[in-house]
Design a protein around this motif. Structure first.
Motif, short mmCIF file in Angstrom:
data_model
loop_
_atom_site.label_atom_id
_atom_site.label_comp_id
_atom_site.label_asym_id
_atom_site.label_seq_id
_atom_site.Cartn_x
_atom_site.Cartn_y
_atom_site.Cartn_z
N TYR A 89 -8.30 -6.03 -0.46
CA TYR A 89 -7.58 -4.77 -0.43
C TYR A 89 -8.06 -3.82 -1.53
O TYR A 89 -8.35 -2.65 -1.29
CB TYR A 89 -6.08 -5.01 -0.56
CG TYR A 89 -5.30 -3.73 -0.71
CD1 TYR A 89 -5.12 -2.88 0.37
CD2 TYR A 89 -4.79 -3.35 -1.96
CE1 TYR A 89 -4.44 -1.69 0.23
CE2 TYR A 89 -4.12 -2.16 -2.11
CZ TYR A 89 -3.94 -1.32 -1.01
OH TYR A 89 -3.29 -0.16 -1.16
N THR A 90 -8.16 -4.33 -2.76
CA THR A 90 -8.53 -3.45 -3.87
C THR A 90 -9.98 -2.96 -3.74
O THR A 90 -10.29 -1.83 -4.13
CB THR A 90 -8.35 -4.16 -5.22
OG1 THR A 90 -8.96 -5.45 -5.16
CG2 THR A 90 -6.89 -4.31 -5.56
N ILE A 113 -5.41 1.69 -8.68
CA ILE A 113 -6.45 0.65 -8.68
C ILE A 113 -7.69 1.21 -9.35
O ILE A 113 -8.26 2.20 -8.87
CB ILE A 113 -6.77 0.19 -7.26
CG1 ILE A 113 -5.51 -0.37 -6.60
CG2 ILE A 113 -7.88 -0.86 -7.25
CD1 ILE A 113 -5.60 -0.48 -5.10
N ALA A 117 -12.11 -3.06 -8.15
CA ALA A 117 -11.77 -4.17 -7.27
C ALA A 117 -11.35 -5.38 -8.10
O ALA A 117 -11.99 -5.69 -9.10
CB ALA A 117 -12.97 -4.55 -6.40
N GLU A 150 0.86 -1.18 0.00
CA GLU A 150 0.00 0.00 0.00
C GLU A 150 0.89 1.23 0.00
O GLU A 150 1.85 1.31 0.76
CB GLU A 150 -0.86 -0.05 1.27
CG GLU A 150 -1.96 0.95 1.29
CD GLU A 150 -2.83 0.77 2.54
OE1 GLU A 150 -2.89 -0.37 3.06
OE2 GLU A 150 -3.40 1.76 2.98
N PHE A 181 -5.81 -9.79 -2.07
CA PHE A 181 -5.76 -8.70 -3.05
C PHE A 181 -7.16 -8.17 -3.34
O PHE A 181 -7.37 -6.97 -3.47
CB PHE A 181 -5.11 -9.22 -4.34
CG PHE A 181 -4.56 -8.12 -5.20
CD1 PHE A 181 -3.55 -7.29 -4.71
CD2 PHE A 181 -5.02 -7.92 -6.49
CE1 PHE A 181 -3.03 -6.28 -5.50
CE2 PHE A 181 -4.51 -6.91 -7.27
CZ PHE A 181 -3.52 -6.09 -6.79
N ASN A 223 -9.89 -0.01 -1.62
CA ASN A 223 -8.98 1.09 -1.96
C ASN A 223 -9.03 1.51 -3.42
O ASN A 223 -8.01 1.89 -4.00
CB ASN A 223 -7.54 0.70 -1.62
CG ASN A 223 -7.35 0.51 -0.12
OD1 ASN A 223 -7.26 1.48 0.63
ND2 ASN A 223 -7.34 -0.74 0.31
N VAL A 224 -10.22 1.44 -4.05
CA VAL A 224 -10.33 1.84 -5.46
C VAL A 224 -9.88 3.30 -5.62
O VAL A 224 -10.22 4.16 -4.80
CB VAL A 224 -11.78 1.67 -5.96
CG1 VAL A 224 -11.94 2.25 -7.36
CG2 VAL A 224 -12.16 0.20 -5.95
#
Lengths: 321, 563
Positions: free
Chosen positions: B323-324, B346, B349, B251, B320, B327-328
C-alpha cells in the motif's frame, strides 16, 4: 449420667408391613409434584430465566410505592419490587430497609444499569447492595448444565452401588433418589419458592445425603443377609432398619439442627437453599427406610446358598436378640 | 485394633496440629491478609531490584514469615466485587479478514486481467468474498481460481506449530462466480489468536487500574470471565474495558468539515479524535487491521520530535508495504474506537514491516498512543452475557450471618452429641472441632475461595461429620448388648462400621465432585468445602476419635462403658 436416647434400644417396628401404604403415599406425592410442575411450573430465578435483579436499601424505610414510582420510567422491561424482610436480622438489629427489584427484559445488562441509575437519581442516600444481570444465552446453558449435573450424579451413584452391592440395591437407591429430587422440586413448585442455581446445589446435596442414609441401611441388610440365610427378606430388612434406626435419627437430628441454625441465622441470600436442604433431609430419611427398602423387597435379592455355617448364624442370632 | 503405635499416634496428632496451625491466621484475618499481600509486593520489587518502601516492609513483617500465612480467600459474594462474563464476537474478526482479502484479491486478479477479464465484487454475506467475472470463460475461471489460490497463506496451527493447511479456500459458484472463504484451520487459528489477544488486553487493562487479585479466565471457546473484588460495580469494570472498537489503518479519501455528509459506497466518515468538527472520509476496508500490529513503542524522529515506532507481522508488513509503495505522499488514517487518532503522511514505502508515526504530539501523547497501539484495543467487540455486582455491605452481612450460624450450629450439635453419648460424645466433639480446623486449614492452604454456599457447606458438614462417629458408637452399643467386653465391643464397633462409613462417604463425595465439575462460581465453592469436609470428617472419626477412645481406654481399663 443418664444419656439421652432418641430411639429406645431394641425396636421391632414392622416397617415392611407399612411398605405398601408408604409406597402409595410416595406415589401420590410424586404425582402431585409432576402435576404441579406441569400446571404451575417453577419460579425460576434469573440464573435460569435471564433478567436482572437489583437489591437496594435506604437508611430510612420507604414504602414500596415510592420505589415503584422511582422505577416507573424504566423503559427496559417489566419491574416487580418486593421488600425484603429478615426476621432473624431484625432480632439481631442487622435488618436493612432493603428492596429487591426484579426486571424481566430482553437486554438485562442495560436494564440493570438503567434501574441502578434511576434509583440513584431518585434517592440520593440509596445504597445498591447487589446487581445481577443474566442474558438469555447464559441462563439456558446454566439450566442445562444443572440438569446434566443431577443426571450424572444419579448415574454415577447407580454404578457405584451396583459395583459395591447388587443391581437390586442400585435400583432401589436410585428410585429413592429420584423420589427425593422430584418431591423436593415439587415443593419448590407448589410454594413458588425461587428456583435458582444454588437450589441445584441443594438438590445434589440431598442426593448425597439420602444416599448416605440408604447405603448405611443397605450395608446392614447385606451383613444380615449373610448372617441369616433362611429368614424371609422382609424380616431381614426390618431387622436392618431397626438396628440402624437410632443412627438414622441421630444423624438426621444433628444435620437438621445445623441446617435450622443456618436457615434462621444465615441471612436472606441462602434461605431458599437451606429450605431445600432441610426438606430434602427429611424426605431423604423417609425414603431410605420406605422407598429404597420397599423396592428391594419387591425386586428381591440373590441370596447365598445355605451351607454348614448357616445354622450357626441363626443360632447366634437367637442367642443375641 | 485399640493399640496405636507411638508413630501412628504422633502422626495423627501432628496432622491435627498442622490443621490448627493452618487455621490460625484466619483469627487475625486483616493482619495476615495484608502481610501476605505486602510480602508478595516486596518480592516483586526485589526481583526487579527496586527499593522497598519502609511502610510496605513493616506491613510485610507484621505477620511472622515462618508462620503459615494463608487465609481463606473470600469469594465475591462475601467480599463484594464485580463479576463479568463476556463473549468475544469472533465473527467480526472473520468478517474483517474476509473484507481485507478484497484489495489483495483485486490486485492478484488484475495481474491476470488478460485471461480473467473484467470482474466485480458481489455483495454477499460477511463471511465470504464473492467475485463475479463479467465476461466469463472457462480459461478465465481457471486463471482466476489460480490467481486467488496464489494469495493463500499457510496456517500454522497453535498446538503443533506445523502448517495445518491454507488459510483460504476458493470455490466456483456456477460458471461466472467465485467464492472465497476462510478454511476451518484459519478460523480455528484466528479464534485462538483473538482470544489470546483479548485475554491479554483485558488483563492489562484491569491490572493498570490497580485492582487487586483479579481473576481473568477464558471460559469455553470464546468467553472470558472477569472477577474483580472491590470494584464498585460490573458497570465500572465494563467502562474500564471500554466498549471498545478496534484499531485499523485506512486509506484517506478526503477531509471534511461536515460529519453528517453521506459516504459513498465502500467509504466511511470518521471524526478526528482531537480536532472538533474535523472528519475524514476513509476507505471502509482497512489497509491493515490492528491485529497485524505486533509491537509499538515510543521513539523520536530525525528531528528529535516524539514519535511512535510500530511493527507489523508478516501479513501486515506485506499489505502495508504494497500500500505505501503505491501511495507515497498520500495521507492514511489510524483509527481507534471509531476516531482518527492520527493521520500521518506516507514519506516513503514501508516495506520492512516497521514504521514510525510522527505527528503533533508530545512524549506523553506518544507514550499513550504506543500503549494504545500495543494493548489498547480489543481485537473484536465483546458482548456482556452476565454481570453480577455484590456491594461490600451485603458481603459483610453474609460473613456475619455465616459466622453466627456456624457457631450456633456447632454448639447445638455438640450439646446434642454430649447428651446422647456422654464421654464418647465429648470425644466426638473434640474431633468435630479438629475437623472444622482441618477444613478451614486445608481451604486456606489450597487457596480455595470461600463463598456463601461454601459456608453453608461447612455448616452442613458440622451436622454430617458426626455421622461416622454415630455409626461407630451405635455399633459399639450393639456389640455391648451382645454381651461382649468393652474392649472387644469397641474394636468390633470400629471394624464393622467401617464399610458403612466408607460407602456412605464415597457416595457423598461422588455428588460433590460432579457438583464441582459442572458448577460455576459460588456453587463450585460449595462443592469444594463439601468434598474437603467429607474427607476430613472420615479422618477425624476413624483416626482422631479412635485415638482418644484408645488412649482413654488404656489409661482407665473400665469394666463397663457408659454409652
Amino acid at each position: 449420667m443418664r444419656l439421652m436416647r432418641l430411639v429406645r434400644d431394641d425396636t421391632h417396628v414392622g416397617f415392611m408391613k407399612l411398605a405398601k401404604p408408604a409406597v402409595l403415599f410416595s406415589a401420590a406425592l410424586a404425582l402431585l409434584s409432576v402435576l404441579s410442575l406441569a400446571v404451575i411450573g417453577l419460579n425460576y430465578g434469573i440464573d435460569f430465566r435471564g433478567g436482572a435483579v437489583v437489591m437496594a436499601e435506604t437508611p430510612e424505610p420507604r414504602p414500596i410505592a415510592e420505589w415503584r414510582a422511582a422505577l416507573g420510567t424504566l423503559e427496559a422491561g417489566d419491574v416487580a419490587v418486593t421488600s425484603i424482610s429478615d426476621p432473624a436480622a431484625e432480632l439481631t438489629g442487622a435488618a436493612r430497609n432493603s428492596v429487591m427489584v426484579r426486571i424481566g427484559a430482553d437486554d438485562p445488562n442495560a436494564a440493570a444499569s438503567e434501574a441502578r441509575a434511576l434509583l440513584e437519581d431518585a434517592f440520593p442516600d440509596v445504597t445498591i447492595l447487589q446487581t445481577d444481570a443474566v442474558g438469555a444465552k447464559v441462563s439456558g446453558e446454566l439450566l442445562q448444565a444443572g440438569a446434566l449435573a443431577l443426571l450424572l450424579a444419579v448415574l454415577a451413584v447407580l454404578v457405584y452401588i451396583w459395583l459395591r452391592f447388587e443391581w437390586q440395591f442400585a435400583v432401589g437407591a436410585v428410585i429413592a433418589l429420584a423420589h427425593d429430587v422430584l418431591i423436593t422440586v415439587g415443593v419448590f413448585s407448589i410454594t413458588a419458592t425461587e428456583f435458582n442455581l444454588s437450589i441445584i446445589a441443594a438438590l445434589l446435596t440431598i442426593i448425597g445425603y439420602s444416599l448416605n442414609d440408604t447405603v448405611v441401611i443397605f450395608d446392614r441388610v447385606r451383613e444380615n443377609l449373610r448372617k441369616f440365610k433362611t429368614r424371609p427378606l422382609a424380616e431381614v430388612l426390618d431387622l436392618a432398619i431397626n438396628e440402624t434406626l437410632s443412627r438414622t435419627f441421630m444423624t438426621s437430628g444433628t444435620t437438621l439442627i445445623a441446617l435450622i441454625a443456618l436457615y434462621v441465622l444465615g441471612g436472606e441470600v441462602i434461605r431458599g437453599f437451606t429450605f431445600g436442604m432441610i426438606f430434602g433431609i427429611v424426605i431423604g430419611t423417609y425414603s431410605s427406610v420406605f422407598v429404597a427398602a420397599a423396592v428391594l423387597l419387591w425386586l428381591g435379592v440373590t441370596r447365598e446358598p445355605l451351607d454348614a455355617d448357616a445354622a450357626a448364624g441363626v443360632k447366634f442370632s437367637d442367642g443375641g436378640a | 485394633m485399640l493399640q496405636y503405635s507411638a508413630l501412628k499416634k504422633a502422626l495423627v496428632i501432628a496432622l491435627c496440629l498442622l490443621g490448627v496451625a493452618l487455621t490460625a491466621p484466619n483469627f487475625f484475618y486483616e493482619t495476615a491478609d495484608e502481610a501476605a499481600r505486602a510480602r508478595a509486593q516486596v518480592e516483586r520489587l526485589e526481583e526487579r531490584g527496586a527499593p522497598v518502601p519502609p511502610d510496605l516492609a513493616a506491613q510485610a513483617a507484621a505477620w511472622p514469615s515462618w508462620l503459615p500465612g494463608s487465609v481463606l480467600n473470600l469469594g465475591l459474594d462475601l467480599r463484594g466485587g464485580a463479576h463479568l462474563l463476556v463473549e468475544v464476537r469472533v465473527e467480526d474478526v472473520y468478517a474483517e479478514r474476509i473484507a481485507s482479502l478484497w484489495p489483495e484479491a483485486r490486485s492478484a486478479l488484475r495481474e491476470a486481467r488478460e485471461v480473467v477479464g473484467p470482474f466485480r465484487e458481489v455483495d454477499g454475506d460477511r463471511q465470504a468474498l464473492e467475485i463475479r467475472l463479467l465476461q466469463p470463460s472457462a480459461a478465465g475461471m481457471d486463471a482466476a481460481v489460480g490467481a486467488l489460490e496464489e494469495i493463500a497463506q499457510p496456517v500454522t496451527s497453535g498446538i503443533l506449530g506445523g502448517p495445518a493447511g491454507r488459510d483460504i479456500a476458493v470455490e466456483r459458484l456456477g460458471d461466472d462466480r467465485l467464492r472465497v472463504t476462510l478454511t476451518e484451520a484459519e478460523r480455528a487459528a484466528a479464534l485462538e489468536r483473538t482470544m489470546a489477544q483479548s485475554l491479554e488486553i483485558v488483563r492489562r487493562r484491569v491490572d493498570e487500574a490497580g485492582t487487586r487479585e483479579p481473576t481473568i479466565q477464558r471460559q469455553g471457546e470464546r468467553r472470558i470471565l472477569i472477577q474483580v473484588p472491590g470494584v464498585g460495580s460490573a458497570e465500572e469494570l465494563l467502562a474500564l474495558l471500554g466498549e471498545t472498537a478496534k484499531l485499523s489503518f485506512h486509506e484517506v479519501v478526503s477531509q471534511t468539515e461536515n460529519a453528517q455528509a453521506s459516504a459513498a459506497p465502500g467509504e466511511m466518515i470518521v471524526p478526528d479524535a482531537d480536532q472538533v468538527g474535523l472528519s475524514y472520509v476513509l476507505q471502509s476496508a482497512p489497509t491493515v487491521a490492528g491485529e497485524n500490529l505486533v509491537d509499538a513503542s515510543t521513539g523520536f524522529d530525525q528531528d528529535g520530535r516524539p514519535a511512535v515506532n510500530f511493527r507489523f507481522d508478516t501479513a501486515g508488513a506485506r499489505a502495508f508495504g504494497d500500500y505505501t509503495r503505491a501511495n507515497v505522499g498520500k495521507v492514511f488514517a489510524i483509527v481507534l474506537d471509531g476516531q482518527v487518532i492520527s493521520a500521518p503522511r506516507i514519506i516513503s514505502a514501508i516495506t520492512g514491516g516497521s514504521g514510525q508515526i510522527t505527528g503533533s504530539f508530545d512524549v506523553a501523547e506518544a507514550n499513550r498512543l504506543a500503549i494504545l497501539l500495543r494493548a489498547g484495543a480489543l481485537p473484536a467487540e465483546i458482548e456482556v452475557l452476565e454481570q453480577r455486582t455484590v456491594g461490600p455491605e451485603l458481603g459483610a452481612d453474609s460473613v456475619a450471618a455465616g459466622k453466627i450460624a456456624t457457631v450456633v450450629a456447632l454448639i447445638a450439635v455438640m450439646v446434642f452429641m454430649g447428651l446422647s453419648y456422654g464421654l464418647f460424645g465429648l470425644f466426638a466433639n473434640v474431633a468435630l472441632i479438629v475437623n472444622i480446623a482441618l477444613i478451614i486449614g486445608v481451604l486456606s492452604a489450597l487457596g480455595a475461595t470461600l463463598t456463601l454456599p461454601g459456608i453453608a457447606g461447612i455448616v452442613l458438614t458440622i451436622g454430617m461429620a458426626v455421622d461416622a462417629n454415630v455409626l461407630v458408637f451405635e455399633r459399639i452399643r450393639e456389640e455391648l448388648k451382645r454381651s461382649k467386653g468393652p474392649a472387644r465391643a469397641i474394636e468390633a464397633g470400629y471394624e464393622r462400621a467401617l464399610s458403612a462409613i466408607v460407602d456412605a462417604n464415597i457416595t457423598t463425595l461422588i455428588a460433590a465432585v460432579i457438583l464441582f465439575a459442572m458448577g460455576s462460581g459460588p456453587v463450585k465453592g460449595f462443592a469444594v468445602t463439601l468434598s474437603v469436609g467429607v474427607v476430613t470428617s472420615v479422618f477425624t472419626a476413624i483416626m482422631v476419635t479412635r485415638l482418644m477412645v484408645a488412649t482413654w481406654f488404656e489409661a482407665r481399663r473400665p469394666k463397663a462403658l457408659a454409652l
